[in-house]
Design an enzyme around this catalytic site. Structure first.
Site, mmCIF file in Angstrom:
data_model
loop_
_atom_site.group_PDB
_atom_site.id
_atom_site.type_symbol
_atom_site.label_atom_id
_atom_site.label_comp_id
_atom_site.label_asym_id
_atom_site.label_seq_id
_atom_site.Cartn_x
_atom_site.Cartn_y
_atom_site.Cartn_z
ATOM 1 N N TRP A 22 35.676 40.172 48.598
ATOM 2 C CA TRP A 22 36.085 39.644 47.282
ATOM 3 C C TRP A 22 36.734 38.270 47.455
ATOM 4 O O TRP A 22 36.313 37.285 46.841
ATOM 5 C CB TRP A 22 37.053 40.634 46.617
ATOM 6 C CG TRP A 22 37.513 40.262 45.234
ATOM 7 C CD1 TRP A 22 36.979 39.298 44.413
ATOM 8 C CD2 TRP A 22 38.599 40.843 44.497
ATOM 9 N NE1 TRP A 22 37.664 39.260 43.219
ATOM 10 C CE2 TRP A 22 38.656 40.190 43.243
ATOM 11 C CE3 TRP A 22 39.528 41.854 44.761
ATOM 12 C CZ2 TRP A 22 39.615 40.527 42.269
ATOM 13 C CZ3 TRP A 22 40.470 42.182 43.786
ATOM 14 C CH2 TRP A 22 40.505 41.525 42.562
ATOM 15 N N ASP A 53 31.565 44.818 52.241
ATOM 16 C CA ASP A 53 31.572 45.181 50.821
ATOM 17 C C ASP A 53 31.664 43.921 49.969
ATOM 18 O O ASP A 53 32.560 43.096 50.157
ATOM 19 C CB ASP A 53 32.795 46.065 50.540
ATOM 20 C CG ASP A 53 32.918 46.416 49.062
ATOM 21 O OD1 ASP A 53 32.184 47.321 48.614
ATOM 22 O OD2 ASP A 53 33.730 45.785 48.358
ATOM 23 N N TYR A 58 31.737 38.655 42.517
ATOM 24 C CA TYR A 58 32.688 37.932 43.371
ATOM 25 C C TYR A 58 32.209 36.485 43.529
ATOM 26 O O TYR A 58 31.224 36.192 44.207
ATOM 27 C CB TYR A 58 32.828 38.586 44.753
ATOM 28 C CG TYR A 58 33.408 39.998 44.735
ATOM 29 C CD1 TYR A 58 34.061 40.500 43.601
ATOM 30 C CD2 TYR A 58 33.312 40.830 45.838
ATOM 31 C CE1 TYR A 58 34.591 41.790 43.573
ATOM 32 C CE2 TYR A 58 33.844 42.118 45.828
ATOM 33 C CZ TYR A 58 34.478 42.590 44.695
ATOM 34 O OH TYR A 58 34.999 43.866 44.690
ATOM 35 N N HIS A 123 30.288 49.568 39.557
ATOM 36 C CA HIS A 123 31.535 48.828 39.758
ATOM 37 C C HIS A 123 32.601 49.227 38.729
ATOM 38 O O HIS A 123 32.732 48.606 37.692
ATOM 39 C CB HIS A 123 31.244 47.325 39.666
ATOM 40 C CG HIS A 123 32.287 46.459 40.296
ATOM 41 N ND1 HIS A 123 32.062 45.127 40.563
ATOM 42 C CD2 HIS A 123 33.536 46.715 40.718
ATOM 43 C CE1 HIS A 123 33.146 44.610 41.119
ATOM 44 N NE2 HIS A 123 34.061 45.554 41.203
ATOM 45 N N SER A 154 32.259 52.964 42.727
ATOM 46 C CA SER A 154 33.600 52.461 42.968
ATOM 47 C C SER A 154 34.407 52.867 41.753
ATOM 48 O O SER A 154 33.992 52.598 40.620
ATOM 49 C CB SER A 154 33.563 50.933 43.129
ATOM 50 O OG SER A 154 34.865 50.465 43.410
HETATM 51 N N1 LIG Z 1 36.834 47.477 41.748
HETATM 52 C C1 LIG Z 1 36.442 47.351 42.976
HETATM 53 O O1 LIG Z 1 35.424 47.876 43.347
HETATM 54 C C2 LIG Z 1 37.281 46.571 43.944
HETATM 55 C C3 LIG Z 1 38.534 46.096 43.562
HETATM 56 C C4 LIG Z 1 39.330 45.471 44.518
HETATM 57 C C5 LIG Z 1 38.861 45.287 45.804
HETATM 58 N N2 LIG Z 1 37.616 45.724 46.142
HETATM 59 C C6 LIG Z 1 37.084 45.546 47.509
HETATM 60 O O2 LIG Z 1 38.079 45.898 48.451
HETATM 61 C C7 LIG Z 1 38.319 44.790 49.321
HETATM 62 C C8 LIG Z 1 39.755 44.797 49.766
HETATM 63 O O3 LIG Z 1 40.657 44.736 48.684
HETATM 64 P P1 LIG Z 1 41.501 43.419 48.348
HETATM 65 O O4 LIG Z 1 40.865 42.242 48.997
HETATM 66 O O5 LIG Z 1 41.702 43.414 46.883
HETATM 67 O O6 LIG Z 1 42.917 43.758 48.976
HETATM 68 P P2 LIG Z 1 43.478 43.850 50.459
HETATM 69 O O7 LIG Z 1 42.396 44.004 51.428
HETATM 70 O O8 LIG Z 1 44.548 44.868 50.414
HETATM 71 O O9 LIG Z 1 44.197 42.429 50.615
HETATM 72 C C9 LIG Z 1 43.447 41.280 50.861
HETATM 73 C C10 LIG Z 1 44.334 40.044 51.035
HETATM 74 O O10 LIG Z 1 45.323 40.281 52.013
HETATM 75 C C11 LIG Z 1 45.504 39.113 52.809
HETATM 76 N N3 LIG Z 1 45.233 39.515 54.198
HETATM 77 C C12 LIG Z 1 44.116 40.086 54.722
HETATM 78 N N4 LIG Z 1 44.263 40.348 56.030
HETATM 79 C C13 LIG Z 1 45.499 39.955 56.346
HETATM 80 C C14 LIG Z 1 46.253 39.954 57.546
HETATM 81 N N5 LIG Z 1 45.761 40.439 58.683
HETATM 82 N N6 LIG Z 1 47.515 39.458 57.502
HETATM 83 C C15 LIG Z 1 48.031 38.983 56.381
HETATM 84 N N7 LIG Z 1 47.370 38.943 55.207
HETATM 85 C C16 LIG Z 1 46.116 39.430 55.194
HETATM 86 C C17 LIG Z 1 44.525 38.057 52.303
HETATM 87 O O11 LIG Z 1 45.115 37.202 51.320
HETATM 88 P P3 LIG Z 1 46.201 36.049 51.578
HETATM 89 O O12 LIG Z 1 46.004 35.529 52.949
HETATM 90 O O13 LIG Z 1 45.987 35.047 50.497
HETATM 91 O O14 LIG Z 1 47.498 36.771 51.348
HETATM 92 C C18 LIG Z 1 43.512 38.898 51.570
HETATM 93 O O15 LIG Z 1 42.862 38.222 50.535
HETATM 94 C C19 LIG Z 1 37.896 43.581 48.490
HETATM 95 O O16 LIG Z 1 37.644 42.443 49.277
HETATM 96 C C20 LIG Z 1 36.667 44.116 47.801
HETATM 97 O O17 LIG Z 1 35.580 44.090 48.704
HETATM 98 C C21 LIG Z 1 36.829 46.369 45.240
#
Ligand SMILES: NC(=O)c1ccc[n+]([C@@H]2O[C@H](COP(=O)([O-])OP(=O)(O)OC[C@H]3O[C@@H](n4cnc5c(N)ncnc54)[C@H](OP(=O)(O)O)[C@@H]3O)[C@@H](O)[C@H]2O)c1
Length: 329
Positions: A22, A53, A58, A123, A154
């Site tokens: 995303w 994913d 996105y 989605h 999802s």
């Molecule tokens: N409705 C749906 O289906 C839906 C909704 C949400 C998400 N998703 C999927 O789930 C995936 C994961 O969720 P998410 O991206 O919302 O949340 P997440 O994985 O909990 O957090 C991602 C954010 O955390 C930070 N990050 C990542 N790795 C890190 C590390 N090692 N150390 C420090 N910061 C780190 C990055 O932003 P910063 O560096 O800017 O802080 C990143 O953008 C998405 O990419 C998407 O593919 C699906």
């Protein structure tokens, strides 16, 4: 060493640490640049990640197109799952028609540069959709036509997932499951284990909060949902910091920090906690840069967390978080 787990009934072995694309699509997590995003995807493959994913929305297709590029630049096989439904101007069951789904799938095929989508997820469709078997019949038709290899859902809520897995073609459920969202482990995981349905644990770092780097002074860009969606102004508020108020999350993270084994980052600890549950096929942390990919993949090398640590995490959840989220999703 990466760990691999079987995805549902597909017989695919997917990396326990996978990749959420995303953020790299741009437009929802602050600024990203394509070179850095591609470097992050390459690093993921280098580290043994073989499952990614994404979704058609996105970056309006940008995230999907990165994978067409990745396929040209790398030889090793990997799976990409995308999603459909969020391009509808309004979220109605009628919108999930054969005609609309055909358009969404054909556009994703073009963006991904492939002839069949590995796994298509609905989605976060409206809850009522799960009471319309004909929509799942359409997905079966797309599989028969060869446009989809498999499909899944999802979801926002546990109850939606419980209903969705009654349809025999549903291979996977993607749901928020992390230290701040523990309810899926109660009943849902018992059922998905029994039916051999894969679980993609999304938002595993609670939008970055569980990586332990945020403070009261943290500020987010105006186009970052961590700035504009805390109260759910644009989409379900649970997608932003798992629906946990920012200050409450910070306080809980301070207590959790003491539990991470010496030399382990908070991000790796938070991901390892999720993988302690064998109902989870993979976590899909969103990473923007190669260094974040490295940190997230390091979770695969961590030994199992001790029962005492697991109990303490649960106690922090019960005391600080549960009443804010448990019965909502
Ligand atoms: N409705 C749906 O289906 C839906 C909704 C949400 C998400 N998703 C999927 O789930 C995936 C994961 O969720 P998410 O991206 O919302 O949340 P997440 O994985 O909990 O957090 C991602 C954010 O955390 C930070 N990050 C990542 N790795 C890190 C590390 N090692 N150390 C420090 N910061 C780190 C990055 O932003 P910063 O560096 O800017 O802080 C990143 O953008 C998405 O990419 C998407 O593919 C699906």
């Amino acid at each position: 060493m990466m760990e691999y787990r079987t995805l549902g009934r597909t017989d695919w072995q997917v990396s326990a640490i996978s990749f959420g694309a995303w953020a790299v699509g741009g437009g929802s997590f602050g600024a990203v640049n394509e070179d850095e995003s591609m470097a992050a995807l390459h690093r993921a493959l280098d580290r043994g990640v073989n499952f990614f994913d994404t979704a058609d929305v996105y970056g309006e297709g940008r995230s999907e197109r990165l994978f067409a590029r990745l396929r040209k630049e790398r030889r090793e096989p990997f799976h990409v799952t995308t999603k459909a439904g969020r391009r509808l101007p309004q979220q109605t069951v009628a919108g999930f028609s054969r005609e609309n789904l055909t358009t969404f799938i054909d556009d994703s095929l073009k963006n991904l540069g492939t002839e069949a989508i590995d796994l298509l997820q609905l989605h976060c469709p409206p809850q009522d959709l799960y009471y319309h078997p004909e929509v799942f019949g359409l997905l079966d038709d797309f599989v028969k036509q060869g446009k989809l290899r498999f499909y899944g859902v999802s979801v926002e809520r546990v109850e939606e997932a419980l209903k969705a897995i009654e349809y025999p073609g549903v291979q996977t459920v993607q749901i928020i499951y992390n230290i701040f969202r523990q309810r899926p482990a109660d009943l849902l995981f018992t059922e998905t284990r029994r039916r051999q349905v894969g679980i993609l644990a999304r938002v595993p770092l609670s939008s970055g909060m569980l990586a332990g780097k945020m403070t009261r002074a943290s500020r987010f860009d105006t186009d970052d949902h961590r700035n504009f969606n805390r109260e759910g102004a644009s989409f379900d508020r649970g997608e932003t910091f798992s629906g946990v108020p920012f200050e409450v999350g910070l306080q809980a993270v301070e207590e959790l920090r003491a539990l991470a084994p010496a030399g382990t980052t908070m991000a790796a600890f938070a991901l390892r906690w999720i993988l302690m549950n064998d109902a989870v096929t993979c976590v899909i942390p969103g990473a923007k840069r190669p260094a974040q990919v490295d940190e997230n993949c390091a979770a695969a090398d961590l030994p199992a967390l001790s029962p005492a640590t697991m109990a303490k995490v649960r106690e922090i959840y019960e005391r600080r978080i549960k009443r804010l989220v448990h019965q909502y999703w």
